[in-house]
Design a protein around this motif. Structure first.
Motif, PDB file in Angstrom:
ATOM      1  N   LEU A 178     -18.193  33.590 -53.278  1.00  0.00           N
ATOM      2  CA  LEU A 178     -18.278  33.262 -51.803  1.00  0.00           C
ATOM      3  C   LEU A 178     -18.166  34.235 -51.124  1.00  0.00           C
ATOM      4  N   ARG A 185     -20.387  28.474 -49.555  1.00  0.00           N
ATOM      5  CA  ARG A 185     -18.712  28.729 -47.548  1.00  0.00           C
ATOM      6  C   ARG A 185     -18.809  27.866 -47.201  1.00  0.00           C
ATOM      7  N   VAL A 195     -11.698  28.954 -46.707  1.00  0.00           N
ATOM      8  CA  VAL A 195     -12.321  30.401 -47.057  1.00  0.00           C
ATOM      9  C   VAL A 195     -11.413  31.670 -45.452  1.00  0.00           C
ATOM     10  N   CYS A 211     -11.273  31.262 -51.453  1.00  0.00           N
ATOM     11  CA  CYS A 211     -11.141  29.877 -50.982  1.00  0.00           C
ATOM     12  C   CYS A 211      -9.480  29.486 -51.056  1.00  0.00           C
TER      13      CYS A 211
END
Length: 432
Positions: A178, A185, A195, A211
């Motif tokens: 991420l 994302r 996130v 996340c």
């Protein structure tokens, strides 16, 4: 006036010169060896948490009992939150992939079906593991080598690179972290996840992007039953064909890539046989960063049959003429993935990284015409026509959705597809 040749004279001209049978047999044997390279490999690892696993199967056969249909499989599984998912994927993923390829397929059809079968196999393995109710997860980088064709499927941040004789190092995977992957994302938040970084006392945010729920740094994995289903098992898949000069693959967990760049890893072991090369890459990562994570490396050399080792890669840069050759795949939709299209020794055949299952399975999935039943495109279970749901049939049937077109999913796999796309709430958290 033109002179005309008689029919016997024309026939004699068309006939090629006779070649001794021994010469023909020798050519045939040499051609077969040229078409089928030698695959040599090495493995090295250092354990910190003991959650890395690997798979080496150099003697698989597309047609059981027929050595001419041989292919090789190499894979890395970097587990987290326990070892169960990594072990389960190691034991089941290959069979789940192969079961999604039609049995009677020719080699060409088999290779064309492989990217879609990899998607089906990854998703099926994830569904089966999640039914066990355990909470661990794993990255997967899964490599299939058939002749000069290399197909790589990956979720997570284990990585596979290709080092060729042109001196260009190419990435065959996409990291699903991420922190670095803005596209992932956006997908996670669109599917209902959040996130952000860890909050500590005083309101400061620390660490990599994660996340929530679950707090995972990755957006794709197999397992992870205790996080939202927007963490998907749908792999990025890339398929390339090497020239008969061959190349070297380095497949490794993030314990290597957090310490070494792709170029550093390739350069550290050039000119060495695969078994020594793997040890040297691990040693170089340890020297660079210390042992902060499990560190596992597979080195796989794909080389002409009569070469004991890949020749050292010349240090000089690519010449202008070299950069003129090479073919870019029409199917390639990955972004910023590599320099492959500029390299004369590699042909891109396929690349796709979408997390949408309907896009990955396509509409021309083969149906089981013999039984009169539909097969689920993921788990391969037979479905009555009334039970099978097309991936194209949404909640509201309309002519544009074409719900009668395949591929078809069983009820379980359809629920999984909807959950991954955020079309229903994630399941409740399972506590160990």
């Amino acid at each position: 006036m033109e002179s005309r040749m008689s029919q016997p004279e024309i026939s004699r001209m068309k006939q090629p010169p006779l070649v001794p049978l021994g010469t023909l047999i020798g050519r045939e044997l040499r051609n077969e060896k040229v078409e089928k390279p030698t695959v040599k490999y090495g493995q090295a690892a250092l354990a910190k948490k003991g959650e890395d696993y690997f798979l080496i199967k150099p003697d698989c056969q597309r047609v059981p009992g027929n050595p001419s249909t041989c292919f090789s499989v190499f894979a890395i599984f970097d587990g987290h939150n326990g070892i169960s998912a990594a072990i389960f994927a190691k034991e089941n993923l290959l069979n789940n992939v192969l079961s999604a390829i039609p049995q009677e397929a020719s080699r060409e059809e088999w290779l064309q079906a492989l990217p879609r079968a990899l998607v089906a196999g990854f998703v099926k393995t994830d569904i089966e593991f999640q039914q066990k109710g355990e909470t661990s997860g794993t990255t997967v980088t899964f490599v299939v080598i058939d002749g000069w064709t290399v197909t790589v499927a990956s979720v997570g941040d284990s990585r596979c690179i290709l080092d060729t004789q042109g001196g260009v190092v190419s990435l065959l995977t996409v990291d699903h972290r991420l922190e670095e992957n803005a596209e992932e994302r956006e997908r996670v938040t669109a599917s209902g996840g959040e996130v952000g970084r860890l909050n500590v006392f005083g309101g400061n945010e620390v660490g990599p992007l994660r996340c929530w729920p679950g707090g995972l740094c990755l957006s794709r994995s197999i397992g992870d039953t205790d996080v939202g289903e927007f963490i998907v098992p749908i792999p990025h898949v890339k398929q390339v064909k090497l020239s008969n000069a061959g190349g070297r693959l380095i497949i490794a967990s993030d314990g290597i890539w957090d310490a070494l760049s792709s170029d550093m890893a390739a350069q550290s072991c050039r000119g060495l046989p695969a078994d020594l090369a793997a040890k040297l890459v691990v040693k170089e990562a340890l020297r660079s960063r210390g042992l902060k994570d499990d560190t596992t490396c597979l080195v796989v050399d794909i080389i002409p049959y009569d070469h004991p080792v890949l020749p050292p890669t010349p240090r000089k840069k690519q010449t202008f003429l070299n950069s003129l050759f090479g073919k870019k795949s029409q199917n390639s939709t990955g972004k910023g993935s590599s320099k492959l299209s500029a390299v004369g020794v590699v042909e891109e055949l396929f690349e796709e990284g979408s997390a949408m299952l309907a896009e990955r399975l396509g509409k021309d999935f083969p149906l089981d015409s013999n039984s009169g039943l539909f097969k689920c495109a993921i788990c391969q279970a037979d479905q009555q026509p009334s039970e099978g749901l097309s991936v194209n049939s949404g909640p509201f049937f309309s002519p544009s959705s074409r719900p009668w077109e395949g591929p078809f999913l069983c009820a379980t796999c359809r629920r999984k597809k909807d959950a991954m796309e955020g079309k229903r709430p994630s399941r409740p958290t399972i506590t160990a």
